[in-house]
Design an enzyme around this catalytic site. Structure first.
Site, PDB file in Angstrom:
ATOM      1  N   TYR A 129      -6.004   0.339   8.679  1.00  0.00           N
ATOM      2  CA  TYR A 129      -7.076   0.741   7.763  1.00  0.00           C
ATOM      3  C   TYR A 129      -8.418   0.395   8.401  1.00  0.00           C
ATOM      4  O   TYR A 129      -9.154  -0.451   7.908  1.00  0.00           O
ATOM      5  CB  TYR A 129      -6.893   0.089   6.390  1.00  0.00           C
ATOM      6  CG  TYR A 129      -5.751   0.710   5.618  1.00  0.00           C
ATOM      7  CD1 TYR A 129      -5.930   1.927   4.960  1.00  0.00           C
ATOM      8  CD2 TYR A 129      -4.497   0.108   5.566  1.00  0.00           C
ATOM      9  CE1 TYR A 129      -4.882   2.522   4.262  1.00  0.00           C
ATOM     10  CE2 TYR A 129      -3.444   0.694   4.871  1.00  0.00           C
ATOM     11  CZ  TYR A 129      -3.643   1.901   4.224  1.00  0.00           C
ATOM     12  OH  TYR A 129      -2.611   2.492   3.542  1.00  0.00           O
ATOM     13  N   ASP A 189       0.804  -1.229   0.000  1.00  0.00           N
ATOM     14  CA  ASP A 189       0.000   0.000   0.000  1.00  0.00           C
ATOM     15  C   ASP A 189       0.831   1.269   0.000  1.00  0.00           C
ATOM     16  O   ASP A 189       0.424   2.281  -0.550  1.00  0.00           O
ATOM     17  CB  ASP A 189      -0.950   0.010   1.204  1.00  0.00           C
ATOM     18  CG  ASP A 189      -0.203   0.097   2.535  1.00  0.00           C
ATOM     19  OD1 ASP A 189       0.747  -0.697   2.745  1.00  0.00           O
ATOM     20  OD2 ASP A 189      -0.545   0.961   3.358  1.00  0.00           O
ATOM     21  N   GLU A 198       5.335   9.879   3.645  1.00  0.00           N
ATOM     22  CA  GLU A 198       4.946   8.567   3.122  1.00  0.00           C
ATOM     23  C   GLU A 198       4.049   8.776   1.906  1.00  0.00           C
ATOM     24  O   GLU A 198       3.288   9.748   1.826  1.00  0.00           O
ATOM     25  CB  GLU A 198       4.211   7.734   4.184  1.00  0.00           C
ATOM     26  CG  GLU A 198       4.053   6.278   3.754  1.00  0.00           C
ATOM     27  CD  GLU A 198       3.734   5.323   4.907  1.00  0.00           C
ATOM     28  OE1 GLU A 198       3.317   5.810   5.973  1.00  0.00           O
ATOM     29  OE2 GLU A 198       3.899   4.094   4.730  1.00  0.00           O
ATOM     30  N   ASP A 241       5.500   0.369   3.526  1.00  0.00           N
ATOM     31  CA  ASP A 241       5.752  -0.886   4.236  1.00  0.00           C
ATOM     32  C   ASP A 241       5.478  -2.069   3.312  1.00  0.00           C
ATOM     33  O   ASP A 241       5.314  -1.891   2.109  1.00  0.00           O
ATOM     34  CB  ASP A 241       4.895  -0.943   5.509  1.00  0.00           C
ATOM     35  CG  ASP A 241       3.427  -0.692   5.191  1.00  0.00           C
ATOM     36  OD1 ASP A 241       3.044  -0.794   4.016  1.00  0.00           O
ATOM     37  OD2 ASP A 241       2.668  -0.392   6.129  1.00  0.00           O
TER      38      ASP A 241
END
Ligand SMILES: *[C@@H]1O[C@H](CO)[C@@H](O)[C@H](O)[C@H]1NC(C)=O
Length: 508
Positions: free
Chosen positions: A237, A85, A483, A88
């Site tokens: 999430y 995603d 990120e 990571d």
């Protein structure tokens, strides 16, 4: 400037001239033009950096290698492939599916413009990398594997995906452990992708549609939030908005893809009880789909609809337009905030995701207004499609460098962009150059804490972006800003293609 006054001494004039030239230089970036074709190409390259699984022979991004090759093995299912995603190495089902839905929407709307930029093949490959995985993950009509790995153990290590030693446990949804949000979003993704592949690959398109229909039935029949079934997803999430938005979203995509009236009936019948016609929201994200589904309902043709259907669709439209007006700062009251530099601002954490998703919705709706020859009526005046387009361009130009930091938040674009993106793979030596194993903590000690830039440019990634004061700190530790996520870039593919085509036709 006061220079032209009373300057009788010539060296003074020279100084004035220099000052004047310098001031021109410093204002110049604000009138600079951007190459949207380049940004489109970069945005599609980014998806190759996020690939999990066995990389193909035509992989263009060379610093990545095969990874996650035993995903699912423990559970006896082949879950090799799909996308990480963000920075990571977890494969999270909800954001992955949302990425593919939005990427497919981008391509569906702007297929010709993407093809004109010679990027269609890359765009189709980026979608297929996701949908091939969903086909694998949907092993039975009522079983969907919705996550591999978990945030908890993954985040303890700073490791290249090629070296992962963390848990690769896979998590599934079934009728006893339902997850209508992920099943619904995956149905939406596959339905949207089926539209993209309809002409290019009809067999594949039909296959996607079959999966989408089954997944929707599963999502609707066995209702529940996926993070109650897959608790390790919580905190990463969490499905805060629940699953009712995904059910409506999936039904509307299936209606688009199949033209089967029963899906429209579903969205009409459940519009009110599921919040579709009642929720007025100002953000569109992997969690909250209302604005997107309201927009799709709003654009359905009114011909051959019953009075009841027309009434409900009108209610959807009014909520969709509330969202669009909120982005344009044209509502009395509920508008999206902006930074002093003019960027849409929703929240501190990965704000850019809300900007890029808004730009796709604005772009699609401005096209709709133009093609139906309508203006949008907001609380504060009428808005024509050109005005929306101007706003989209201003936001995209902000992203690409027309901002107080003079930085492009699209990595790899222009002279100045984030170089310490919070991304494990990009921060460390490539597997191709350095085949020795890099351990879990070794990564933190050696590569995470390092002040020097990442070893690899995560080209095409859209980072979280600046704060509410337009400020940005380029540090790996500052993951709220540095990120990047797949769903940040996905909507931009369509937006860049649209701007690129307008720029080529001198429409600005
Ligand atoms: C439309 O979809 C419904 C629900 O999936 C299905 O029962 C029905 O057979 C479909 N109709 C057509 C004409 O395909």
């Amino acid at each position: 400037m006061q220079c032209h006054k009373n300057n009788l001494i010539s060296h003074h004039k020279k100084l004035c001239l220099i000052t004047f030239l310098l001031s021109l230089l410093s204002t110049f970036p604000f009138s600079q033009t951007f190459n949207y074709g380049d940004s489109l190409s970069l945005s599609l390259l980014y998806f190759e950096a996020q690939r999990s699984g066995h990389l193909p022979y035509n992989q263009r991004l060379k610093w990545r290698h095969h990874s996650g090759l035993i995903d699912g093995l423990e559970q006896g299912v082949d879950l090799v492939g799909g996308y990480y995603d963000a920075g990571d190495n977890v494969k999270f089902g909800l954001p992955m599916a949302f990425t593919i839905t939005v990427l497919s929407w981008s391509v569906m709307e702007y297929q010709d413009q993407i093809a004109a930029a010679e990027e269609l093949q890359h765009a189709l490959e980026a979608i297929k990398w996701g949908t091939d995985y969903f086909i694998k993950a949907h092993t039975h009509p009522h079983v969907l594997w919705a996550q591999v790995g978990d945030g908890e153990t993954d985040h303890l290590c700073w490791q290249r995906p090629e070296d992962m030693t963390t848990s690769r446990q896979a998590y599934k949804l079934d009728k006893d452990n339902p997850g209508s949000d992920v099943a619904g979003e995956t149905a939406a993704a596959m339905a949207a992708a089926s539209l993209v592949f309809k002409k290019k690959n009809p067999h594949y398109s039909t296959l996607l549609l079959e999966h989408a229909q089954q997944l929707f039935e599963f999502a609707d029949k066995y209702r529940g939030r996926y993070d109650d079934s897959i608790e390790v997803a919580k905190g990463y999430y969490t499905s805060i908005s629940g699953y009712k938005d995904e059910l409506l979203w999936a039904a509307l995509w299936l209606h688009k893809a199949t033209e089967n009236r029963s899906y429209l009936n579903y969205a009409v019948k459940n519009g009110e009880s599921f919040g579709g016609t009642t929720w007025a929201v100002t953000e569109f994200s992997w969690d909250i789909k209302y604005a997107g589904l309201q927009l799709i309902a709003a654009m359905l043709p009114m011909e051959e609809k019953t009075e009841e259907e027309k009434k409900i669709l009108q209610q959807y439209r009014s909520k969709a337009e509330h969202y669009i007006c909120a982005c344009l700062n044209k509502n009395n009251g509920a508008n999206v905030k902006r930074t002093p530099g003019g960027l849409l601002y929703t929240r501190r954490w990965n704000n850019m995701q809300y900007v890029s998703s808004a730009l796709l919705l604005l772009g699609v709706y401005s096209d709709h207004l133009r093609s139906t020859n309508r203006a949008l009526s907001c609380d504060i005046g009428l808005v024509v499609s050109e005005e929306i387009l101007e706003f989209i361009k201003s936001q995209v130009d902000y992203i690409l460098g027309d901002n107080p930091m003079r930085m492009s938040y699209l990595v790899g674009y222009g002279p100045l962009y984030p170089t310490r993106v919070h991304h494990r793979g990009a921060s460390m030596p490539s597997y191709k150059d350095y085949k020795e194993f890099l351990g879990c903590m070794q990564g933190y000690h050696t590569w995470f804490v390092r002040h020097a830039p990442n070893l690899h440019v995560l080209a095409g990634a859209l980072v979280g972006g600046p704060d509410e004061k337009d400020e940005f700190r380029d540090s790996r530790r500052n993951f709220a800003q540095t990120e990047a996520c797949t769903y940040n870039t996905a909507p931009l593919v369509g937006v860049f293609a649209k701007l690129h085509s307008l720029e080529k036709n001198n429409s600005f």
